[in-house]
Design an enzyme around this catalytic site. Structure first.
Site, PDB file in Angstrom:
ATOM      1  N   GLU A 128      -1.499  -3.451 -10.033  1.00  0.00           N
ATOM      2  CA  GLU A 128      -1.420  -1.981 -10.058  1.00  0.00           C
ATOM      3  C   GLU A 128      -1.213  -1.425  -8.652  1.00  0.00           C
ATOM      4  O   GLU A 128      -0.505  -0.447  -8.455  1.00  0.00           O
ATOM      5  CB  GLU A 128      -2.699  -1.388 -10.673  1.00  0.00           C
ATOM      6  CG  GLU A 128      -2.842  -1.642 -12.157  1.00  0.00           C
ATOM      7  CD  GLU A 128      -1.813  -0.905 -13.004  1.00  0.00           C
ATOM      8  OE1 GLU A 128      -0.616  -1.028 -12.723  1.00  0.00           O
ATOM      9  OE2 GLU A 128      -2.206  -0.215 -13.952  1.00  0.00           O
ATOM     10  N   THR A 181       4.751   5.932 -11.303  1.00  0.00           N
ATOM     11  CA  THR A 181       3.345   6.330 -11.101  1.00  0.00           C
ATOM     12  C   THR A 181       3.112   6.738  -9.643  1.00  0.00           C
ATOM     13  O   THR A 181       2.414   7.716  -9.364  1.00  0.00           O
ATOM     14  CB  THR A 181       2.409   5.167 -11.506  1.00  0.00           C
ATOM     15  OG1 THR A 181       2.646   4.894 -12.886  1.00  0.00           O
ATOM     16  CG2 THR A 181       0.954   5.512 -11.313  1.00  0.00           C
TER      17      THR A 181
HETATM   18  N1  HSE Z   1      -4.650   6.802 -13.781  1.00  0.00           N
HETATM   19  C1  HSE Z   1      -3.316   6.457 -13.454  1.00  0.00           C
HETATM   20  C2  HSE Z   1      -2.566   7.723 -13.070  1.00  0.00           C
HETATM   21  C3  HSE Z   1      -2.678   5.817 -14.651  1.00  0.00           C
HETATM   22  O1  HSE Z   1      -2.653   8.690 -13.812  1.00  0.00           O
HETATM   23  O2  HSE Z   1      -1.909   7.738 -12.018  1.00  0.00           O
HETATM   24  C4  HSE Z   1      -1.246   5.397 -14.484  1.00  0.00           C
HETATM   25  O3  HSE Z   1      -0.799   4.860 -15.728  1.00  0.00           O
END
Ligand code: HSE
Length: 309
Positions: A128, A181
């Site tokens: 991530e 993201t």
């Molecule tokens: N919590 C993260 C965001 C999840 O909203 O950036 C990304 O899938």
């Protein structure tokens, strides 16, 4: 064990109001990953589709996870990984998390289970970090653990499995555009108003209470995000119309799935869930945006084994 294939599910993070601290796992959509022992030391990655993603292990979300695990266990081992993606990158339903969590789970099995679940989540968070710049666990934890997961704390990791109310159905509308993201995070403000924070933590507490009580009305009225959704929704074509349509056609709540562009809604029962997916899709049908829809229950198992030799 010489060869292993696993399925790693798509996930929906944030669950509307719970930015970065809650997520759940979907049924049927996800990545298939095969791990094979090799005589050549190190990690090799082969992309079976989505060949735009790098096969260089340090630039691939599954690769960074596998490399880090091999370094701890024995850097002279060799593992070949084949990745068949069932989730389009940048979709908002945990594409990078499925590959990262799947890599952590599969590597652990092929290496004879040296790690515990929390350690696997920590390794998966490296994927991530590569994808979004931040080690968030709200997709990888539910992908590994199944169900709905609360990340009470990231450092040190404190993960809590929340109850899944019987009949909770998920509708997902995925407009076929990409939202990275990393970029969707850069849009967010560093500071929030105290009044907004108070509204938000009230809703998070309400959402969790609703899950424990199987109170669909409480879950629905708690799904209000006054901090992230107002900023990110501009990236999603016709977001306000989709949300209104979902709620008018019986959904209990609706919000952005992860960092978008997918939008998700919760309903009470799969019949309503299907109807909500279809009416949400009508919005795009009439406006020419290409899309996919899914209706799913919450996947209580998370990553699973498809085959072992
Ligand atoms: N919590 C993260 C965001 C999840 O909203 O950036 C990304 O899938």
């Amino acid at each position: 064990m010489y060869k292993l294939t696993i399925f790693s599910p798509a996930t929906i993070a944030n669950v509307s109001c719970a930015f970065d601290i809650m997520g759940f796992s979907l049924e049927g959509i996800g990545d298939e990953i095969t791990f094979k022992k090799s005589k050549d030391p190190g990690v090799k990655i082969k992309m079976l589709n989505h060949t735009e993603l790098s096969e260089i292990p340090s630039r691939n979300v599954a690769g960074v996870v596998a490399k880090a695990m091999l370094e701890v266990v024995n850097p002279s081992y060799g593992i070949e990984i084949e990745l068949l993606k069932g989730i389009k990158p940048g979709s908002g339903i945990g594409s990078s998390a499925a590959s990262a969590a799947g890599a952590a789970y599969g590597m652990n099995l092929i290496l004879d289970k040296p790690f515990k679940t929390n350690e696997l989540v920590e390794f998966a968070m490296l994927g991530e970090e590569l994808a979004s710049g931040v080690k968030h666990a709200d997709n990888v934890a539910p992908a590994l653990m199944g169900g709905i997961t609360l990340v009470r704390n990231h450092h040190p990791l404190d993960l809590i499995s929340l109850p899944v109310p019987e009949g909770l159905s998920v509708s997902v509308l995925h407009p076929l555009i990409e939202v990275e993201t990393k970029k969707a995070r850069k849009l967010l403000k560093e500071e929030v108003l105290l009044t907004d924070a108070v509204t938000q933590w009230g809703n998070i507490a309400g959402l969790i209470s609703g899950l424990f009580l199987s109170d669909f009305d409480l879950i629905g009225r708690s799904m209000q995000d006054v901090i992230v959704e107002p900023v990110r929704s501009i990236l999603i074509p016709l977001f306000d119309t989709i949300k209104k349509t979902a709620l008018n056609s019986g959904a209990i709540g609706c919000g952005i799935s992860g960092s978008g562009p997918s939008v998700f809604a919760f309903s009470n029962g799969s019949e309503t869930g299907k109807k909500v997916s279809e009416t949400m899709a009508e919005v795009y049908k009439n406006s020419g945006v290409e899309y996919k829809i899914y209706t799913s229950g919450i996947n209580k198992d998370g990553v699973k084994i498809l085959g072992v030799i």
